[in-house]
Enzyme design. Structure first.
Site, PDB file in Angstrom:
ATOM      1  N   HIS A 109      28.820  47.996  39.891  1.00 53.10           N
ATOM      2  CA  HIS A 109      29.841  46.953  40.018  1.00 53.10           C
ATOM      3  C   HIS A 109      29.291  45.813  40.853  1.00 53.10           C
ATOM      4  CE1 HIS A 109      32.818  49.450  38.166  1.00 53.10           C
ATOM      5  NE2 HIS A 109      32.383  50.446  38.922  1.00 53.10           N
ATOM      6  N   PRO A 139      34.963  44.668  29.653  1.00 42.54           N
ATOM      7  CA  PRO A 139      35.783  43.486  29.415  1.00 42.54           C
ATOM      8  C   PRO A 139      35.673  42.410  30.486  1.00 42.54           C
ATOM      9  CG  PRO A 139      37.124  45.378  30.016  1.00 42.54           C
ATOM     10  CD  PRO A 139      35.747  45.894  29.752  1.00 42.54           C
ATOM     11  N   ASN A 140      35.684  41.186  30.003  1.00 44.96           N
ATOM     12  CA  ASN A 140      35.716  39.952  30.798  1.00 44.96           C
ATOM     13  C   ASN A 140      34.394  39.612  31.479  1.00 44.96           C
ATOM     14  OD1 ASN A 140      38.506  39.297  30.291  1.00 44.96           O
ATOM     15  ND2 ASN A 140      39.008  41.052  31.587  1.00 44.96           N
ATOM     16  N   ASN A 195      28.545  48.823  33.703  1.00 44.04           N
ATOM     17  CA  ASN A 195      29.622  48.179  34.441  1.00 44.04           C
ATOM     18  C   ASN A 195      30.778  48.101  33.454  1.00 44.04           C
ATOM     19  OD1 ASN A 195      31.470  46.659  35.784  1.00 44.04           O
ATOM     20  ND2 ASN A 195      30.060  44.990  36.339  1.00 44.04           N
ATOM     21  N   TYR A 237      32.715  37.186  42.089  1.00 47.68           N
ATOM     22  CA  TYR A 237      31.668  37.743  41.240  1.00 47.68           C
ATOM     23  C   TYR A 237      30.344  36.972  41.275  1.00 47.68           C
ATOM     24  CZ  TYR A 237      35.550  40.478  39.439  1.00 47.68           C
ATOM     25  OH  TYR A 237      36.616  41.323  39.332  1.00 47.68           O
ATOM     26  N   ARG A 297      34.107  31.584  36.241  1.00 47.93           N
ATOM     27  CA  ARG A 297      35.328  31.640  37.042  1.00 47.93           C
ATOM     28  C   ARG A 297      35.160  32.650  38.166  1.00 47.93           C
ATOM     29  NH1 ARG A 297      38.802  32.292  31.707  1.00 47.93           N
ATOM     30  NH2 ARG A 297      37.389  30.846  30.700  1.00 47.93           N
ATOM     31  N   ALA A 324      37.214  46.514  34.112  1.00 45.70           N
ATOM     32  CA  ALA A 324      38.511  47.129  34.448  1.00 45.70           C
ATOM     33  C   ALA A 324      38.701  48.498  33.795  1.00 45.70           C
ATOM     34  CB  ALA A 324      39.641  46.182  34.049  1.00 45.70           C
ATOM     35  N   ARG A 378      38.511  46.214  47.834  1.00 42.07           N
ATOM     36  CA  ARG A 378      39.479  45.440  47.058  1.00 42.07           C
ATOM     37  C   ARG A 378      40.791  46.223  46.882  1.00 42.07           C
ATOM     38  NH1 ARG A 378      36.695  42.939  41.964  1.00 42.07           N
ATOM     39  NH2 ARG A 378      38.552  41.615  42.125  1.00 42.07           N
ATOM     40  N   GLU A 428      26.397  53.930  37.417  1.00 44.83           N
ATOM     41  CA  GLU A 428      27.552  53.027  37.410  1.00 44.83           C
ATOM     42  C   GLU A 428      27.268  51.861  38.352  1.00 44.83           C
ATOM     43  OE1 GLU A 428      31.073  54.894  38.936  1.00 44.83           O
ATOM     44  OE2 GLU A 428      32.320  53.119  38.586  1.00 44.83           O
TER      45      GLU A 428
HETATM   46  O1  CA2 Z   1      32.912  44.256  40.414  1.00 46.50           O
HETATM   47  C1  CA2 Z   1      32.752  44.547  39.225  1.00 46.50           C
HETATM   48  O2  CA2 Z   1      31.678  44.478  38.646  1.00 46.50           O
HETATM   49  C2  CA2 Z   1      33.978  44.927  38.370  1.00 46.50           C
HETATM   50  O3  CA2 Z   1      33.578  45.940  37.460  1.00 46.50           O
HETATM   51  C3  CA2 Z   1      34.403  43.678  37.631  1.00 46.50           C
HETATM   52  C4  CA2 Z   1      35.680  43.863  36.832  1.00 46.50           C
HETATM   53  C5  CA2 Z   1      36.784  44.456  37.703  1.00 46.50           C
HETATM   54  O4  CA2 Z   1      37.935  44.716  36.912  1.00 46.50           O
HETATM   55  C6  CA2 Z   1      36.338  45.729  38.389  1.00 46.50           C
HETATM   56  O5  CA2 Z   1      37.394  46.188  39.213  1.00 46.50           O
HETATM   57  C7  CA2 Z   1      35.107  45.484  39.231  1.00 46.50           C
HETATM   58  C8  CA2 Z   1      36.173  42.525  36.299  1.00 46.50           C
HETATM   59  C9  CA2 Z   1      35.170  41.785  35.483  1.00 46.50           C
HETATM   60  C10 CA2 Z   1      35.729  40.435  35.214  1.00 46.50           C
HETATM   61  O6  CA2 Z   1      34.729  39.487  35.410  1.00 46.50           O
HETATM   62  C11 CA2 Z   1      35.100  38.188  35.508  1.00 46.50           C
HETATM   63  C12 CA2 Z   1      34.092  37.324  35.795  1.00 46.50           C
HETATM   64  C13 CA2 Z   1      34.397  35.990  35.926  1.00 46.50           C
HETATM   65  C14 CA2 Z   1      35.685  35.541  35.743  1.00 46.50           C
HETATM   66  C15 CA2 Z   1      36.685  36.417  35.452  1.00 46.50           C
HETATM   67  C16 CA2 Z   1      36.380  37.767  35.323  1.00 46.50           C
END
Ligand code: CA2
Length: 148
Positions: A101, A11-12, A75, A24, A19, A78, A108, A99
């Site tokens: 990230h 997700p996301n 990946n 990221y 953003r 969340a 974090r 896996e």
């Molecule tokens: O660091 C990573 O790759 C994560 O898997 C990214 C997830 C986060 O919940 C994990 O804890 C770590 C979040 C992905 C959301 O990606 C976004 C990218 C741009 C703007 C908003 C969210």
């Protein structure tokens, strides 16, 4: 089994590059896909690259990977920190998992330190941005005994 890997995004991650670039980075998911495909081409590996915001869809894709792909780079976003369903799906298909990230989840918030995926993955790469996906592909290829 053909030299094929499934690269799954949770997700996301479709919002990458639009953003929170301080967390990221500025690469979009399409950029990450292009990097994975280039790495796959250089190693003679087919890459199936997918993203979903829905846990059940990710579970279905993991099930479908059995017999089609030799391993998974994931990946899970969340869902990494919450999803027993994804962990069980990975266990059920008996495919090796890398896996990945983008961020260093251990630097974090506390809730990001736990990963259900790590419990069933061969290994985990975090904190190196999109290159981590390429490292995951290389690591799985090595794990599977594939040579370029
Ligand atoms: O660091 C990573 O790759 C994560 O898997 C990214 C997830 C986060 O919940 C994990 O804890 C770590 C979040 C992905 C959301 O990606 C976004 C990218 C741009 C703007 C908003 C969210």
């Amino acid at each position: 089994m053909s030299r094929s890997l499934l690269v799954l995004n949770g997700p996301n991650l479709n919002l990458l590059g639009t953003r929170q670039p301080q967390v990221y980075g500025s690469a979009t998911l399409r950029d990450v896909e292009a990097m994975c495909r280039a790495k796959g081409t250089s190693l003679g590996i087919d890459i199936d690259f997918r993203q979903s915001n829905h846990e059940g869809v990710l579970v279905d894709w993991i099930h479908e990977a059995r017999g089609r792909h030799a391993g998974l780079v994931i990946n899970a976003g969340a869902y990494t920190h919450t999803s027993v369903a994804l962990m069980d799906a990975i266990t059920s298909v008996e495919l090796p998992v890398a896996e990945v990230h983008l961020s260093n989840i251990h630097k974090r918030e506390e809730f990001r330190h736990r990963s259900f995926i790590s419990k069933v993955a061969v290994g985990m790469i975090c904190g190196f941005g999109p290159i981590g996906y390429c490292l995951g592909i290389e690591a799985l290829a090595d794990h599977l005994g594939w040579r370029a």
